[in-house]
Design a protein around this motif. Structure first.
Motif, mmCIF file in Angstrom:
data_model
loop_
_atom_site.group_PDB
_atom_site.id
_atom_site.type_symbol
_atom_site.label_atom_id
_atom_site.label_comp_id
_atom_site.label_asym_id
_atom_site.label_seq_id
_atom_site.Cartn_x
_atom_site.Cartn_y
_atom_site.Cartn_z
ATOM 1 N N VAL A 280 0.869 -1.178 0.000
ATOM 2 C CA VAL A 280 0.000 0.000 0.000
ATOM 3 C C VAL A 280 0.902 1.223 0.000
ATOM 4 N N GLY A 281 1.081 1.803 -1.170
ATOM 5 C CA GLY A 281 1.991 2.934 -1.332
ATOM 6 C C GLY A 281 2.293 3.154 -2.793
ATOM 7 N N HIS A 282 3.164 4.109 -3.055
ATOM 8 C CA HIS A 282 3.504 4.444 -4.433
ATOM 9 C C HIS A 282 4.306 3.326 -5.086
ATOM 10 N N GLN A 283 4.043 3.092 -6.355
ATOM 11 C CA GLN A 283 4.711 2.021 -7.082
ATOM 12 C C GLN A 283 6.170 2.370 -7.366
ATOM 13 N N VAL A 284 7.046 1.419 -7.078
ATOM 14 C CA VAL A 284 8.474 1.525 -7.384
ATOM 15 C C VAL A 284 8.926 0.156 -7.887
ATOM 16 N N PRO A 285 10.062 0.094 -8.576
ATOM 17 C CA PRO A 285 10.557 -1.216 -9.030
ATOM 18 C C PRO A 285 10.891 -2.110 -7.839
ATOM 19 N N THR A 286 10.565 -3.399 -7.946
ATOM 20 C CA THR A 286 10.879 -4.362 -6.894
ATOM 21 C C THR A 286 11.456 -5.622 -7.517
ATOM 22 N N GLU A 287 12.217 -6.361 -6.710
ATOM 23 C CA GLU A 287 12.847 -7.586 -7.202
ATOM 24 C C GLU A 287 11.847 -8.726 -7.322
ATOM 25 N N ARG A 288 10.779 -8.705 -6.536
ATOM 26 C CA ARG A 288 9.782 -9.772 -6.588
ATOM 27 C C ARG A 288 8.447 -9.178 -7.019
ATOM 28 N N PRO A 289 7.582 -9.978 -7.626
ATOM 29 C CA PRO A 289 6.293 -9.444 -8.065
ATOM 30 C C PRO A 289 5.391 -9.110 -6.879
ATOM 31 N N VAL A 290 4.915 -7.894 -6.842
ATOM 32 C CA VAL A 290 3.979 -7.457 -5.815
ATOM 33 C C VAL A 290 2.909 -6.596 -6.491
ATOM 34 N N THR A 291 1.803 -6.428 -5.817
ATOM 35 C CA THR A 291 0.746 -5.530 -6.286
ATOM 36 C C THR A 291 0.830 -4.241 -5.490
ATOM 37 N N PHE A 292 0.824 -3.113 -6.184
ATOM 38 C CA PHE A 292 0.812 -1.815 -5.511
ATOM 39 C C PHE A 292 -0.593 -1.236 -5.563
ATOM 40 N N VAL A 293 -0.986 -0.580 -4.494
ATOM 41 C CA VAL A 293 -2.279 0.084 -4.438
ATOM 42 C C VAL A 293 -2.149 1.292 -3.522
ATOM 43 N N VAL A 294 -2.940 2.314 -3.772
ATOM 44 C CA VAL A 294 -2.975 3.494 -2.903
ATOM 45 C C VAL A 294 -4.205 3.374 -2.016
ATOM 46 N N GLU A 295 -4.024 3.631 -0.722
ATOM 47 C CA GLU A 295 -5.133 3.431 0.210
ATOM 48 C C GLU A 295 -6.314 4.323 -0.123
ATOM 49 N N GLU A 296 -7.484 3.809 0.181
ATOM 50 C CA GLU A 296 -8.731 4.517 -0.071
ATOM 51 C C GLU A 296 -9.540 4.540 1.222
ATOM 52 N N PRO A 297 -9.836 5.709 1.790
ATOM 53 C CA PRO A 297 -9.526 7.028 1.265
ATOM 54 C C PRO A 297 -8.044 7.381 1.405
ATOM 55 N N ARG A 298 -7.543 8.263 0.538
ATOM 56 C CA ARG A 298 -6.141 8.654 0.547
ATOM 57 C C ARG A 298 -5.779 9.257 1.889
ATOM 58 N N TYR A 299 -4.645 8.827 2.442
ATOM 59 C CA TYR A 299 -4.183 9.256 3.760
ATOM 60 C C TYR A 299 -5.253 8.970 4.821
ATOM 61 N N GLY A 300 -5.982 7.877 4.639
ATOM 62 C CA GLY A 300 -7.031 7.507 5.579
ATOM 63 C C GLY A 300 -6.509 6.802 6.806
ATOM 64 N N GLY A 301 -5.196 6.556 6.850
ATOM 65 C CA GLY A 301 -4.615 5.901 8.013
ATOM 66 C C GLY A 301 -4.291 4.450 7.744
#
Length: 197
Positions: A55-76
């Motif tokens: 849960v955060g901004h997408q960056v390159p990673t060595e292993r496959p992961v799914t990136f997502v931004v929390e909803e609501p944004r900055y909701g804790g």
């Protein structure tokens, strides 16, 4: 239903969002400790997971992961956890949850948590003062049962979210409970050196 040993794998949700206000807005996930970013440390800690959501901004990673931004944004962190849970492609018996700013967590941490959770609905790392950390495992079905509606997720604390659940507290080994909220924390963690599993 309570956690049993012999799990057919688990999912992991890495909480890497937030504003990083005490670090001057710097992205925590990209901070380096021992030559690796905090996100890389977090992914190392859940290497046993069958699926990982960050849960955060997408960056390159060595292993496959799914990136997502929390909803609501900055909701804790609770909103981040539930957003991460919602994008899992498969259903696992348990979910491991960890904050990206805890570089001394290891795969052994989550094995211990799973072992301690047997007969309970989960297990959480708690420091010597009894403060629960953002490092825990929880039964997926029970998390789903206690989650609030979408509006209720905003600003909800993880402690409040997990309050109805039977979670056993596990003492940290070494520096597992250390987190990085400030530049001073970073210096302290870096000076201690890596944990030995």
């Amino acid at each position: 239903m309570v956690i049993e040993l012999g799990l057919s794998g688990f999912a992991a949700v890495v909480l890497a969002g937030g504003r990083g206000s005490r670090l001057g807005g710097f992205d925590k996930a990209s901070i380096e400790v021992d030559g690796r970013t905090l996100l890389e440390h977090a992914l190392d800690a859940v290497v046993d997971a069958g699926e990982v959501v960050v849960v955060g901004h997408q960056v390159p990673t060595e292993r496959p992961v799914t990136f997502v931004v929390e909803e609501p944004r900055y909701g804790g962190p609770a909103a981040g956890l539930l957003t991460g849970r919602d994008v899992l492609l498969r259903t696992f018996p348990t979910i491991a949850v960890l904050a990206v700013d805890m570089p001394r967590l290891t795969p052994g941490t989550f094995r211990r948590l799973h072992e301690a959770a047997v007969g309970h609905e989960g297990a959480v790392l708690a420091d010597g003062a009894g403060r629960r950390q953002l490092a825990f495992v929880v039964e997926t079905a029970r998390l789903d049962a206690v989650r609030p509606d979408h509006e209720g997720q905003h600003g909800l604390s993880v402690r409040a979210l997990l309050e109805p659940l039977d979670l056993v507290e596990v003492a940290p080994a070494g520096g597992e409970a250390r987190d990085i909220d400030t530049w001073s924390d970073l210096r302290d963690v870096a000076s201690e050196g890596p944990s030995l599993e």
